[in-house]
Design a protein around this motif. Sequence first.
Motif, short mmCIF file in Angstrom:
data_model
loop_
_atom_site.label_atom_id
_atom_site.label_comp_id
_atom_site.label_asym_id
_atom_site.label_seq_id
_atom_site.Cartn_x
_atom_site.Cartn_y
_atom_site.Cartn_z
N TYR A 285 0.85 -1.18 0.00
CA TYR A 285 0.00 0.00 0.00
C TYR A 285 0.88 1.24 0.00
N THR A 287 2.42 4.74 1.32
CA THR A 287 2.56 5.55 2.53
C THR A 287 2.62 7.01 2.11
N LYS A 329 -4.25 -0.37 6.15
CA LYS A 329 -2.81 -0.50 5.89
C LYS A 329 -2.18 -1.23 7.07
N ASN A 426 -0.20 2.95 10.75
CA ASN A 426 -0.08 3.44 9.37
C ASN A 426 -1.28 4.28 8.95
#
Length: 450
Positions: A285, A287, A329, A426
Amino acid sequence: NGTTTADRLNYAGAGQAVYTIQSFNGANTFSVYLKGEGANIGKQIYLELPSGQNVTLTGEWQRFEVNADNASSVAIKRLNSGQASAVLAWGIQVNAGALKPYFPTTDRLNVPRLTYQNGGGGCPSLLLEKQSTNIATYSEDITQWSGSLSVTANDTTSPDGTQNADKLTSSGSTQTRYRFFSGNANCTASIFAKKVDSDYILISYGQPSTKYAIFRFSDGVCTTVTSSITTTSTNYGNGWWRFSMSTTNQSAGYIELCPNASGTTFDSAGSCYIWGAQYEDLSSYPTSYIPTTSSSATRVADACSKTGISSLIGQTEGVMFVDFNFEQKIDTSGSVAILLRGSSSEAYIYLTSSTVQADFISGAIQCSIVGSIGAVGRKKIAFAYKQNDFALYMNGVQIGTDSSGTVGSLTALTVGSYDSPGYLLNSGINQAVIFPTRLTNAELASLTTI
């Protein structure tokens, strides 16, 4: 910033300067806002660093940036009598790596990372993320990439508020714009993009005919995606979207971009703005954005904790409450939203991609309540603890209770992670609160209602 907070530096003679009070090891960028007055407009001031330079003052505020790698100090200096005898200065900043938007400080250096949703405004969220590396070089300068499309550099204002976004134009003749090479099978590529005259943008992995995603600018929807690809779209306001494409178990290849007028073919003419390219190896995923220039850049993992606060934590009863943006996430071992710990006890709210779990451990597991986390979105979760009286609520609904278990002493708080790697949330945390007494179930329902 519209307030009377700028300082005037008056130089009595050549060689005088005002210096910072610390050294800066490694790669850094120094920046300062400067403005001239009267006879000093059009004259120069020297920014003294290892790669220092003269800058010319105008009657308007300008932000100047200079490389400050391994600088023992930085200075705003008058070199000779022909230069400006005074200058207005404000907003000095030294960034590790590339220049960032201005962030005011007092006596603190390790300030938390904050994020504003949907173009800014309102209260920010505390951003807690895993360590990640952007291996896409020149993330804000696509003239450095290889490819055959037409590029107009610095053609519009990017999401960071400066005119550094480029325009990408396709003539429609089987053109693509190569990004950068991938050496791993699991990766996530992301880009900020805005419509010019193309209604869509295509992001592809490897050969465009096999793995790709097409995004629509009007609403951010991914209209077409091939197998083994997952996507995200985030609205940054003012027409800007951040689109991402994650893939697993693919052979190494290029990430490519192309404006797309019809949303159905690769070969249609059109233009779009792009900025902020990011490529994260071994990440499922995207960031938050990590800017780069000629080399990759790494952001270390975030941490938020406080020890020695037993007097603030309920030792026989209490409530842990956290309000955060669930983005699914999940870290390698799951994600911990909030944690209280003692020498032999701990209480926490733990997440997987599909579940929410609250545990109280004192020597052994005293309480464990598990339920469904539901869809991506904002979550308000409260975990109440008291001997033989535990409860977990989320978004106004009771997840479960437990009427058997003891409570041990707690002395430390950690937000957004466990106290060992692999459990980062996250996501952005809007609020985290500890109540020293157990609230009623009705109060827990009210507290967690969205």
